[in-house]
Write a protein that holds these residues in place. Structure first.
Motif, PDB file in Angstrom:
ATOM      1  N   VAL A   1       0.810  -1.227   0.000  1.00  0.00           N
ATOM      2  CA  VAL A   1       0.000   0.000   0.000  1.00  0.00           C
ATOM      3  C   VAL A   1       0.840   1.273   0.000  1.00  0.00           C
ATOM      4  N   HIS A   2       1.899   1.310   0.821  1.00  0.00           N
ATOM      5  CA  HIS A   2       2.634   2.589   0.914  1.00  0.00           C
ATOM      6  C   HIS A   2       4.153   2.418   0.808  1.00  0.00           C
ATOM      7  N   THR A   3       4.602   1.591  -0.120  1.00  0.00           N
ATOM      8  CA  THR A   3       6.044   1.436  -0.358  1.00  0.00           C
ATOM      9  C   THR A   3       6.648   2.789  -0.729  1.00  0.00           C
ATOM     10  N   SER A   4       7.683   3.160  -0.032  1.00  0.00           N
ATOM     11  CA  SER A   4       8.371   4.432  -0.320  1.00  0.00           C
ATOM     12  C   SER A   4       9.580   4.503   0.592  1.00  0.00           C
ATOM     13  N   ASN A   5      10.530   5.339   0.196  1.00  0.00           N
ATOM     14  CA  ASN A   5      11.673   5.540   1.075  1.00  0.00           C
ATOM     15  C   ASN A   5      11.285   6.567   2.143  1.00  0.00           C
TER      16      ASN A   5
ATOM     17  N   ALA B   1       2.139   8.237   0.072  1.00  0.00           N
ATOM     18  CA  ALA B   1       2.679   6.985   0.614  1.00  0.00           C
ATOM     19  C   ALA B   1       3.898   7.257   1.494  1.00  0.00           C
ATOM     20  N   SER B   2       4.741   8.185   1.043  1.00  0.00           N
ATOM     21  CA  SER B   2       5.952   8.515   1.786  1.00  0.00           C
ATOM     22  C   SER B   2       5.617   9.096   3.164  1.00  0.00           C
ATOM     23  N   MET B   3       4.559   9.910   3.175  1.00  0.00           N
ATOM     24  CA  MET B   3       4.192  10.518   4.471  1.00  0.00           C
ATOM     25  C   MET B   3       3.690   9.467   5.455  1.00  0.00           C
TER      26      MET B   3
ATOM     27  N   LEU C   1       5.004   6.214  10.318  1.00  0.00           N
ATOM     28  CA  LEU C   1       5.115   4.912  10.988  1.00  0.00           C
ATOM     29  C   LEU C   1       6.548   4.665  11.460  1.00  0.00           C
ATOM     30  N   TYR C   2       7.506   5.011  10.598  1.00  0.00           N
ATOM     31  CA  TYR C   2       8.922   4.794  10.933  1.00  0.00           C
ATOM     32  C   TYR C   2       9.308   5.635  12.154  1.00  0.00           C
ATOM     33  N   ASP C   3       9.023   6.930  12.071  1.00  0.00           N
ATOM     34  CA  ASP C   3       9.415   7.831  13.171  1.00  0.00           C
ATOM     35  C   ASP C   3       8.684   7.485  14.469  1.00  0.00           C
TER      36      ASP C   3
END
Lengths: 398, 142
Positions: free
Chosen positions: A38-42, A50-52, A57-59
């Protein structure tokens, strides 16, 4: 408990190798699958939707870790590939910079290879002195033995909170207090404790805490280094590249980003970090105290069932964790694990990366049962039944 | 060979292996063998005289398959010329790796002809040949 969340357990498997790695609950797999579908991105580089989602989620996983182990700020949370990388970063990014020849580092002989070999290498490079603190008659580390080992030259104590063969739980609150009073750096290998019990970074006065995602329901390839912010500021990265620099010029000048970003060069394991965040939320939802209590009770139950079997030697029946190491008398550990596999019982045989422990317990290889909250009394009953009826072991394994 | 007989030979050689135990003697060549997949870890001392292997001893921790294979290998190789040793090793490795081999010259080592059915045990069976290969490489350099 919660057996239904784990796919592999639906296959009539009894999984007792949690010290090596744990199974993954559906929510962790779902979160990672969502990233890939769904939201593959760097991270930190895209301005699209998707990146946002991914950035957030990462942060946010740093905040989840911060809450989970109670450190001061999310800046103290560095994502690594696992405990081994975390400890290597401490030793070669910080200790190599600040320790001097003759400085003493205290370890024990029941440490995992990842908390011994980096120090041996550093000793070879700059001449620090490694000392091994004595273990008691049950191969555990007492606070008294820590105190006895400290000298004026002691600069670092680096120990596992829970060791991976004996499963003894070190009193990190007391040892951390001693380190505070004596101005000693306190490094804790939390690989076998953070997944199983409440670990409080601030309360134990830990300077550096390392742990792995895959031993706590998370994916492989991600782990954490938590360090006091001041120490992380002084620590050098081991990897240089994209994402961790503010600028670099043709005249060789450069500036690194602040902690923790300066330690995360290149594209990090994004899906894995997101999966780790889910795993920690899952654990917090059950409650770490509840998990620890459950595992201890299950281990006591296992010990009570095996104690009467004169054909079996138990090496750590009293340690306060879900780890039990044993051997069937006269049978090499690996034969026992192959035999148990015949009954779909998964255990581990070997020296479990603690090759120096043989100096204390006199044998090199053991069979290790390492439990988690999804193991049950029924699992234990089946194991005990199979071990109590192992006269035909060689007929099965040969 | 009957599977019960195979098991009996393997078990005998595991429980009472040939030439277990090392000692200090500079006339022997020492080599080590271990597996990346399991916990076997053996050390060998081998004496060669006039192009013949006159003694092999070993020690260490290893499972039933690698211990027994070492014991049977020792029995098979002592007294053999280096040329014969190479021939036995080549055929033994072929057998373990499911290639065509000469079973005649392997004698009791044939008990492992079905070890390929337990893929994780193949490396255990290969531990002694790994050690002898290293020994052969060492003497060739001498």
């Amino acid at each position: 408990m919660n057996k239904e969340d784990f796919f592999m357990l639906k296959d009539n498997i009894i999984y007792f190798d949690n010290g090596a790695t744990t199974l993954k609950p559906k929510c962790v797999i779902d979160a990672m699958e969502k990233y890939y579908t769904v939201h593959t991105s760097n991270i930190h580089r895209g301005d699209y939707k998707a990146s946002m989602i991914t950035n957030k989620l990462y942060d946010n996983t740093r905040n989840i870790v911060k809450e989970f182990i109670n450190c001061n700020s999310d800046k103290e949370v560095v994502f690594t590939s696992g405990t081994t990388m975390s400890i290597n970063m401490i030793v070669f990014g910080y200790m190599r910079k600040f320790l001097k020849k003759g400085d003493e580092v205290l370890l024990t002989k029941s440490e995992h290879a990842s908390n011994v070999l980096p120090w041996i290498k550093l000793a070879e490079e700059i001449g620090i002195v490694i000392k091994y603190m004595d273990l008691d008659s049950e191969y555990a580390l007492t606070v008294d033995n820590v105190l006895k080992s400290i000298s004026d030259k002691t600069k670092v104590i680096s120990i596992a909170h829970v060791t991976n063969v004996i499963g003894d739980v070190r009193d990190i609150n007391a040892i951390g207090q001693i380190c505070r009073e004596k101005n000693i750096l306190f490094c804790v290998d939390g690989a076998q404790s953070v997944p199983h019990m409440k670990v409080d970074f601030k309360m134990a006065n830990i300077d550096f805490l390392s742990f792995s995602g895959h031993k706590m329901l998370g994916p492989t390839g991600v782990g954490v280094l938590v360090g006091k912010e001041k120490l992380l500021n002084d620590m050098d990265p081991l990897f240089y590249g994209g994402g961790m620099n503010s600028f670099f010029e043709a005249d060789n000048t450069y500036e690194l980003k602040k902690v923790p970003t300066k330690f995360e060069a290149g594209t990090p394991p994004i899906a894995e970090v997101i999966g780790l965040g889910e795993a920690i939320k899952y654990l917090m939802n059950i409650g770490m105290d509840k998990i620890h209590k459950y595992e201890i009770e299950l281990k006591k139950y296992l010990v009570s069932k095996l104690e009467g079997n004169k054909n079996i030697t138990l090496y750590n029946k009293n340690s306060n964790s879900g780890i039990l190491s044993f051997n069937v008398n006269g049978v090499f550990a690996q034969e026992t694990s192959i035999y148990l596999n015949h009954y779909n019982i998964y255990v581990r045989a070997g020296n479990h990366c603690t090759k120096m422990l043989k100096d204390n317990i006199g044998i090199k290889n053991t069979v290790r049962i390492s439990m988690y909250f999804y193991n049950t009394r029924e699992d234990v009953d089946k194991l005990v039944n199979v071990l109590n009826n192992c006269n035909d072991i060689f007929k099965i394994v040969l | 060979m009957d599977s019960n007989l195979k098991r009996e030979i393997i078990l005998d050689n595991y429980q009472e292996p040939m030439n277990r135990g090392l000692f200090d003697d500079d006339s022997y060549i020492r080599v080590k063998a271990n597996s990346e997949n399991c916990i076997d870890n053996l050390e060998f001392m081998i004496k060669v005289d006039n192009d013949k292997i006159v003694d092999i001893r070993f020690d260490g921790e290893a499972c039933a398959i690698s211990t027994s294979a070492t014991s049977i290998m020792i029995k098979s190789l002592i007294g053999k010329s280096i040329k014969d040793v190479k021939n036995i090793l080549t055929n033994y490795k072929k057998m373990i790796n499911e290639e065509e081999f000469d079973s005649e010259i392997l004698g009791q080592l044939n008990v492992y002809d079905e070890i390929c059915m337990q893929p994780n045990r193949k490396n255990c069976a290969l531990i002694p040949s790994q050690a002898i290969d290293e020994f052969l490489a060492k003497i060739e350099k001498m």
